[in-house]
Design a protein around this motif. Sequence first.
Motif, PDB file in Angstrom:
ATOM      1  N   THR A  93       0.795  -1.048  -0.113  1.00  0.00           N
ATOM      2  CA  THR A  93       0.058  -0.089  -0.056  1.00  0.00           C
ATOM      3  C   THR A  93       0.743   1.198   0.013  1.00  0.00           C
ATOM      4  N   ALA A 151       0.870   4.083   1.910  1.00  0.00           N
ATOM      5  CA  ALA A 151       1.354   4.570   3.237  1.00  0.00           C
ATOM      6  C   ALA A 151       2.647   3.534   3.527  1.00  0.00           C
ATOM      7  N   TYR A 211      -6.380  13.977  -3.096  1.00  0.00           N
ATOM      8  CA  TYR A 211      -6.663  13.524  -4.443  1.00  0.00           C
ATOM      9  C   TYR A 211      -5.586  12.644  -5.311  1.00  0.00           C
ATOM     10  N   THR A 260      -9.915  18.376  -1.062  1.00  0.00           N
ATOM     11  CA  THR A 260      -8.811  19.269   0.009  1.00  0.00           C
ATOM     12  C   THR A 260      -7.391  18.632  -0.465  1.00  0.00           C
ATOM     13  N   GLU A 261      -6.582  19.258  -0.658  1.00  0.00           N
ATOM     14  CA  GLU A 261      -5.145  18.852  -1.309  1.00  0.00           C
ATOM     15  C   GLU A 261      -3.946  19.736  -0.645  1.00  0.00           C
ATOM     16  N   HIS A 267      -4.766   4.129   4.890  1.00  0.00           N
ATOM     17  CA  HIS A 267      -4.147   2.989   5.659  1.00  0.00           C
ATOM     18  C   HIS A 267      -4.303   3.102   7.400  1.00  0.00           C
ATOM     19  N   GLU A 304      -6.112   9.902  10.337  1.00  0.00           N
ATOM     20  CA  GLU A 304      -6.390  10.831   9.560  1.00  0.00           C
ATOM     21  C   GLU A 304      -7.456  11.684  10.065  1.00  0.00           C
ATOM     22  N   HIS A 353     -11.985  -4.898  -0.719  1.00  0.00           N
ATOM     23  CA  HIS A 353     -12.358  -4.760  -2.212  1.00  0.00           C
ATOM     24  C   HIS A 353     -13.032  -5.987  -2.809  1.00  0.00           C
TER      25      HIS A 353
HETATM   26  P1  NAI Z   1      -1.544   9.145  -2.927  1.00  0.00           P
HETATM   27  O1  NAI Z   1      -0.295   9.390  -2.685  1.00  0.00           O
HETATM   28  O2  NAI Z   1      -1.731   8.643  -4.623  1.00  0.00           O
HETATM   29  O3  NAI Z   1      -2.345   9.987  -2.608  1.00  0.00           O
HETATM   30  C1  NAI Z   1      -2.399  10.831  -1.647  1.00  0.00           C
HETATM   31  C2  NAI Z   1      -2.772  12.361  -1.570  1.00  0.00           C
HETATM   32  O4  NAI Z   1      -3.239  12.979  -0.366  1.00  0.00           O
HETATM   33  C3  NAI Z   1      -1.513  13.082  -2.251  1.00  0.00           C
HETATM   34  O5  NAI Z   1      -2.209  13.819  -3.409  1.00  0.00           O
HETATM   35  C4  NAI Z   1      -1.324  14.109  -1.278  1.00  0.00           C
HETATM   36  O6  NAI Z   1      -0.872  15.154  -1.681  1.00  0.00           O
HETATM   37  C5  NAI Z   1      -2.631  14.126  -0.532  1.00  0.00           C
HETATM   38  N1  NAI Z   1      -2.256  14.611   0.810  1.00  0.00           N
HETATM   39  C6  NAI Z   1      -1.388  14.540   1.720  1.00  0.00           C
HETATM   40  N2  NAI Z   1      -1.428  15.387   2.713  1.00  0.00           N
HETATM   41  C7  NAI Z   1      -2.614  15.948   2.581  1.00  0.00           C
HETATM   42  C8  NAI Z   1      -3.031  16.767   3.508  1.00  0.00           C
HETATM   43  N3  NAI Z   1      -2.609  17.104   4.777  1.00  0.00           N
HETATM   44  N4  NAI Z   1      -4.399  17.416   3.221  1.00  0.00           N
HETATM   45  C9  NAI Z   1      -4.896  16.946   1.952  1.00  0.00           C
HETATM   46  N5  NAI Z   1      -4.434  16.164   1.049  1.00  0.00           N
HETATM   47  C10 NAI Z   1      -3.200  15.772   1.405  1.00  0.00           C
HETATM   48  O7  NAI Z   1      -2.077   7.790  -2.219  1.00  0.00           O
HETATM   49  P2  NAI Z   1      -3.179   6.773  -2.450  1.00  0.00           P
HETATM   50  O8  NAI Z   1      -2.676   5.810  -3.116  1.00  0.00           O
HETATM   51  O9  NAI Z   1      -4.311   7.469  -3.002  1.00  0.00           O
HETATM   52  O10 NAI Z   1      -3.359   6.407  -0.806  1.00  0.00           O
HETATM   53  C11 NAI Z   1      -4.071   7.201   0.094  1.00  0.00           C
HETATM   54  C12 NAI Z   1      -4.132   6.488   1.348  1.00  0.00           C
HETATM   55  O11 NAI Z   1      -5.190   4.981   1.259  1.00  0.00           O
HETATM   56  C13 NAI Z   1      -2.809   5.564   1.891  1.00  0.00           C
HETATM   57  O12 NAI Z   1      -2.788   5.740   3.201  1.00  0.00           O
HETATM   58  C14 NAI Z   1      -2.957   4.245   1.272  1.00  0.00           C
HETATM   59  O13 NAI Z   1      -2.323   3.275   1.958  1.00  0.00           O
HETATM   60  C15 NAI Z   1      -4.461   4.137   1.528  1.00  0.00           C
HETATM   61  N6  NAI Z   1      -5.027   2.930   0.714  1.00  0.00           N
HETATM   62  C16 NAI Z   1      -6.048   2.404   1.295  1.00  0.00           C
HETATM   63  C17 NAI Z   1      -6.650   1.356   0.736  1.00  0.00           C
HETATM   64  C18 NAI Z   1      -8.032   0.812   1.030  1.00  0.00           C
HETATM   65  O14 NAI Z   1      -8.437  -0.182   0.848  1.00  0.00           O
HETATM   66  N7  NAI Z   1      -8.729   1.849   2.001  1.00  0.00           N
HETATM   67  C19 NAI Z   1      -6.351   0.571  -0.622  1.00  0.00           C
HETATM   68  C20 NAI Z   1      -5.295   1.402  -1.310  1.00  0.00           C
HETATM   69  C21 NAI Z   1      -4.565   2.507  -0.476  1.00  0.00           C
END
Ligand code: NAI
Length: 379
Positions: free
Chosen positions: A108, A110, A172, A193-194, A252, A256, A306
Amino acid sequence: MTVAIASHIEVKTGILIETLRAAGARVLVTASEPQSTDAAVIEALETDAEIECFLEADMDDEAWDVAQHKLLERQPDLLFDDGCELIAKAHASHPEAVDTAIGAAEQTTAGVTRAQALADSGALGFPIYAVNDTPMKCQFDNVHGTGESALTNLLITTNTVLAGKRLVVAGYGHCGRGIARKARGLGARTTVTEVDPLAALKAHMDGHEVAPMAEAASTDDLVLTATGNRDIVRGEHIDQLPDGAILANAGHFDVEVDVATIEQRATDTATPTPGITRYTLADGRRIAVVAGGRLVNLTGPASRGHPAEVMDTTFAMMAAAGIELATSQNPPPPGVHSVPPSLDRNMARRALSVRGLEIDSLTAAQREYQERWDHPDAY
Ligand code: NAI
């Protein structure tokens, strides 16, 4: 070989574990999240003497921690991780396990971020394939898997209609983009938000509102976080949330949404229905937190992760990366590495084939047209 796997131990993961067994591995199993384990899956796995489970369903954080340390004492050859928890614990407390391991695969976003931090510190002792970052994983599992299963579980648990509602999606990236796109398809009014200007611009051009959380939190009905970062909804935002706001997390780790601060400020706490904690604040506003701020698609009462149609490619890539590490004549050095692109393309072909889909092939003329810089038909 002995392969350790830390993941959400539910039915699809069970199939990955059986696949590793079929390839001849002895498998040591633990949870990547204390609350996402399916007891029936452990029961089924434990019928195989070559599979050893270091977990229980509904563990508390301490028991989960102890179980992972016990697993690492067995010095597995390969580590399949989801959140870099085993890899981090091995480096913090089990140097002998780091010395004997061939390498690891990380599932993942994270976990890859954490693995990269470990590599940057100079302490990483073996190669890690960043399976999350490979297109066959993040462009399908994160976008479509999380996009659909996070929303589905949020809506089922809260018995809410999304049409016409205001939804804030925090982050995003792959997951947030999938969530926001699908939520809009269901009629939600979406705000993103980003902190990354490129990602924010992408959200804007995709048609979502873009705003800081301090602004978005004051008007929105639901907030779903997917950043991989911490304190996305924190004290100052809690002050702004409207009465009846619903908060959930798809990232993950359960950091948050600052649930501890909500708890401190609450004058009353109730569980009106399984999976929802409703906090009444001093000024009378009520805030609902889904699944305790843990992964909403994996730890809620209706959560099943999923669907298999998207986990098949994720787990196939984890297995392929593990086989690559185990059999390579030239294993990569310690560091975080991309999965070899050929593994991705082969898996994409197989995924198309099992779905009964065919694509075109380049003709000889097309190939020549692409390969020659001085092709007479170029201009
Ligand atoms: P990613 O790195 O593609 O996107 C994360 C986004 O969050 C980035 O665009 C980043 O700029 C933004 N971000 C960081 N800090 C922020 C803040 N303070 N405020 C607003 N935006 C902020 O990561 P991805 O792949 O989208 O994964 C996100 C999370 O979801 C990770 O923790 C990952 O491990 C987890 N995940 C969860 C899954 C599930 O089954 N629920 C499956 C796959 C990933």
